[in-house]
Design a protein around this motif. Structure first.
Motif, PDB file in Angstrom:
ATOM      1  N   TYR A  40     -52.035  -1.679 -10.725  1.00 21.84           N
ATOM      2  CA  TYR A  40     -52.477  -1.039  -9.486  1.00 21.84           C
ATOM      3  C   TYR A  40     -51.800  -1.687  -8.279  1.00 21.84           C
ATOM      4  O   TYR A  40     -51.337  -0.997  -7.376  1.00 21.84           O
ATOM      5  CB  TYR A  40     -53.993  -1.142  -9.325  1.00 21.84           C
ATOM      6  CG  TYR A  40     -54.824  -0.405 -10.334  1.00 21.84           C
ATOM      7  CD1 TYR A  40     -54.276   0.426 -11.307  1.00 21.84           C
ATOM      8  CD2 TYR A  40     -56.205  -0.541 -10.331  1.00 21.84           C
ATOM      9  CE1 TYR A  40     -55.068   1.097 -12.224  1.00 21.84           C
ATOM     10  CE2 TYR A  40     -57.013   0.127 -11.244  1.00 21.84           C
ATOM     11  CZ  TYR A  40     -56.433   0.943 -12.188  1.00 21.84           C
ATOM     12  OH  TYR A  40     -57.232   1.598 -13.083  1.00 21.84           O
ATOM     13  N   LYS A  66     -48.226  -0.615  -7.877  1.00 27.15           N
ATOM     14  CA  LYS A  66     -48.132   0.765  -7.388  1.00 27.15           C
ATOM     15  C   LYS A  66     -48.488   0.849  -5.905  1.00 27.15           C
ATOM     16  O   LYS A  66     -47.844   1.582  -5.148  1.00 27.15           O
ATOM     17  CB  LYS A  66     -49.037   1.681  -8.218  1.00 27.15           C
ATOM     18  CG  LYS A  66     -48.888   3.144  -7.899  1.00 27.15           C
ATOM     19  CD  LYS A  66     -47.460   3.652  -8.058  1.00 27.15           C
ATOM     20  CE  LYS A  66     -47.054   3.837  -9.474  1.00 27.15           C
ATOM     21  NZ  LYS A  66     -45.709   4.444  -9.603  1.00 27.15           N
ATOM     22  N   GLU A 104     -45.490  -0.418  -4.023  1.00 27.31           N
ATOM     23  CA  GLU A 104     -44.384   0.530  -4.093  1.00 27.31           C
ATOM     24  C   GLU A 104     -44.641   1.788  -3.263  1.00 27.31           C
ATOM     25  O   GLU A 104     -43.712   2.345  -2.687  1.00 27.31           O
ATOM     26  CB  GLU A 104     -44.090   0.884  -5.551  1.00 27.31           C
ATOM     27  CG  GLU A 104     -43.479  -0.291  -6.296  1.00 27.31           C
ATOM     28  CD  GLU A 104     -43.308  -0.057  -7.789  1.00 27.31           C
ATOM     29  OE1 GLU A 104     -43.859   0.939  -8.324  1.00 27.31           O
ATOM     30  OE2 GLU A 104     -42.634  -0.885  -8.424  1.00 27.31           O
ATOM     31  N   CYS A 105     -45.896   2.223  -3.214  1.00 27.62           N
ATOM     32  CA  CYS A 105     -46.237   3.413  -2.421  1.00 27.62           C
ATOM     33  C   CYS A 105     -46.458   3.083  -0.954  1.00 27.62           C
ATOM     34  O   CYS A 105     -46.337   3.957  -0.097  1.00 27.62           O
ATOM     35  CB  CYS A 105     -47.494   4.081  -2.984  1.00 27.62           C
ATOM     36  SG  CYS A 105     -47.231   4.864  -4.584  1.00 27.62           S
ATOM     37  N   ARG A 149     -51.834   7.053  -1.566  1.00 24.81           N
ATOM     38  CA  ARG A 149     -50.707   7.562  -2.363  1.00 24.81           C
ATOM     39  C   ARG A 149     -50.666   6.888  -3.740  1.00 24.81           C
ATOM     40  O   ARG A 149     -50.354   7.534  -4.742  1.00 24.81           O
ATOM     41  CB  ARG A 149     -49.391   7.365  -1.621  1.00 24.81           C
ATOM     42  CG  ARG A 149     -49.197   8.377  -0.503  1.00 24.81           C
ATOM     43  CD  ARG A 149     -47.755   8.438  -0.013  1.00 24.81           C
ATOM     44  NE  ARG A 149     -47.296   7.214   0.636  1.00 24.81           N
ATOM     45  CZ  ARG A 149     -47.406   6.979   1.946  1.00 24.81           C
ATOM     46  NH1 ARG A 149     -47.951   7.862   2.739  1.00 24.81           N
ATOM     47  NH2 ARG A 149     -46.952   5.851   2.444  1.00 24.81           N
ATOM     48  N   ALA A 150     -50.972   5.607  -3.784  1.00 26.63           N
ATOM     49  CA  ALA A 150     -51.010   4.908  -5.073  1.00 26.63           C
ATOM     50  C   ALA A 150     -52.091   5.503  -5.965  1.00 26.63           C
ATOM     51  O   ALA A 150     -51.873   5.708  -7.166  1.00 26.63           O
ATOM     52  CB  ALA A 150     -51.244   3.412  -4.864  1.00 26.63           C
ATOM     53  N   SER A 151     -53.249   5.773  -5.397  1.00 26.93           N
ATOM     54  CA  SER A 151     -54.337   6.340  -6.203  1.00 26.93           C
ATOM     55  C   SER A 151     -53.952   7.720  -6.728  1.00 26.93           C
ATOM     56  O   SER A 151     -54.269   8.062  -7.873  1.00 26.93           O
ATOM     57  CB  SER A 151     -55.638   6.401  -5.400  1.00 26.93           C
ATOM     58  OG  SER A 151     -55.576   7.382  -4.403  1.00 26.93           O
ATOM     59  N   GLU A 152     -53.257   8.500  -5.928  1.00 26.98           N
ATOM     60  CA  GLU A 152     -52.790   9.813  -6.385  1.00 26.98           C
ATOM     61  C   GLU A 152     -51.775   9.660  -7.513  1.00 26.98           C
ATOM     62  O   GLU A 152     -51.835  10.377  -8.512  1.00 26.98           O
ATOM     63  CB  GLU A 152     -52.181  10.591  -5.213  1.00 26.98           C
ATOM     64  CG  GLU A 152     -53.212  11.037  -4.196  1.00 26.98           C
ATOM     65  CD  GLU A 152     -52.601  11.550  -2.893  1.00 26.98           C
ATOM     66  OE1 GLU A 152     -51.352  11.497  -2.737  1.00 26.98           O
ATOM     67  OE2 GLU A 152     -53.379  11.992  -2.029  1.00 26.98           O
ATOM     68  N   ALA A 153     -50.848   8.726  -7.370  1.00 30.09           N
ATOM     69  CA  ALA A 153     -49.828   8.508  -8.400  1.00 30.09           C
ATOM     70  C   ALA A 153     -50.443   8.010  -9.707  1.00 30.09           C
ATOM     71  O   ALA A 153     -49.978   8.354 -10.794  1.00 30.09           O
ATOM     72  CB  ALA A 153     -48.787   7.511  -7.898  1.00 30.09           C
ATOM     73  N   LEU A 154     -51.499   7.214  -9.585  1.00 27.43           N
ATOM     74  CA  LEU A 154     -52.170   6.656 -10.764  1.00 27.43           C
ATOM     75  C   LEU A 154     -53.261   7.575 -11.314  1.00 27.43           C
ATOM     76  O   LEU A 154     -53.804   7.300 -12.382  1.00 27.43           O
ATOM     77  CB  LEU A 154     -52.782   5.296 -10.411  1.00 27.43           C
ATOM     78  CG  LEU A 154     -51.798   4.177 -10.106  1.00 27.43           C
ATOM     79  CD1 LEU A 154     -52.499   3.007  -9.426  1.00 27.43           C
ATOM     80  CD2 LEU A 154     -51.096   3.729 -11.385  1.00 27.43           C
ATOM     81  N   HIS A 155     -53.586   8.626 -10.568  1.00 32.58           N
ATOM     82  CA  HIS A 155     -54.672   9.548 -10.946  1.00 32.58           C
ATOM     83  C   HIS A 155     -55.996   8.812 -11.067  1.00 32.58           C
ATOM     84  O   HIS A 155     -56.749   9.002 -12.025  1.00 32.58           O
ATOM     85  CB  HIS A 155     -54.339  10.297 -12.249  1.00 32.58           C
ATOM     86  CG  HIS A 155     -53.021  11.008 -12.198  1.00 32.58           C
ATOM     87  ND1 HIS A 155     -52.819  12.131 -11.435  1.00 32.58           N
ATOM     88  CD2 HIS A 155     -51.839  10.730 -12.786  1.00 32.58           C
ATOM     89  CE1 HIS A 155     -51.564  12.528 -11.573  1.00 32.58           C
ATOM     90  NE2 HIS A 155     -50.946  11.695 -12.375  1.00 32.58           N
TER      91      HIS A 155
END
Length: 124
Positions: free
Chosen positions: A8, A11, A14-15, A20-26
């Motif tokens: 986490y 991510k 990187e985001c 945005r990280a939570s969206e990328a990680l679902h």
């Protein structure tokens, strides 16, 4: 600190943004935020500078980021090795030579065992 938190954290860095990280990680944004707070508590220091524009790592966060990438690379490599061993247990056990050290520090490999067995049996 656990591997999930490190994934986490990477991510998020990187985001540049927890949402945005939570969206990328679902994964729900509050869960990511909580894990980042828990990671900072575990480390005993602030790892992220938060603002309305997103997040940036502190100096400690930058260090953790570099190390986290390496740790996860090693963990993933270990997991893959174990999968391969589980898929081909016979081949792996044959490909790894047994090795023992004598009292004098000499290495004895699997190829030495027939000669040792014959010597111990009194056959030369």
């Amino acid at each position: 600190m656990d591997l999930r938190q490190l994934r986490y954290f990477i991510k998020v860095i990187e985001c540049g943004n927890i949402t945005r990280a939570s969206e990328a990680l679902h994964i729900a944004q509050p869960a990511i935020s909580q894990q980042m707070r828990n990671l900072e508590l575990d480390m005993g220091m602030q790892l992220l500078e938060r603002s309305v524009h997103g997040v940036v790592p502190t100096a400690a966060g930058q260090t953790l980021y570099r190390h986290a990438i390496e740790l996860l690379r090693q963990a993933d490599g270990t997991r893959e090795m174990l999968r391969q061993d589980a898929d081909f247990p016979q081949a792996k056990s044959r490909s790894h030579a047994l090795e023992y050290r004598t009292h004098a520090g000499h290495s004895l490999g699997a190829r030495d065992w027939p000669a040792i067995s014959r010597h111990q049996a009194g056959v030369d």
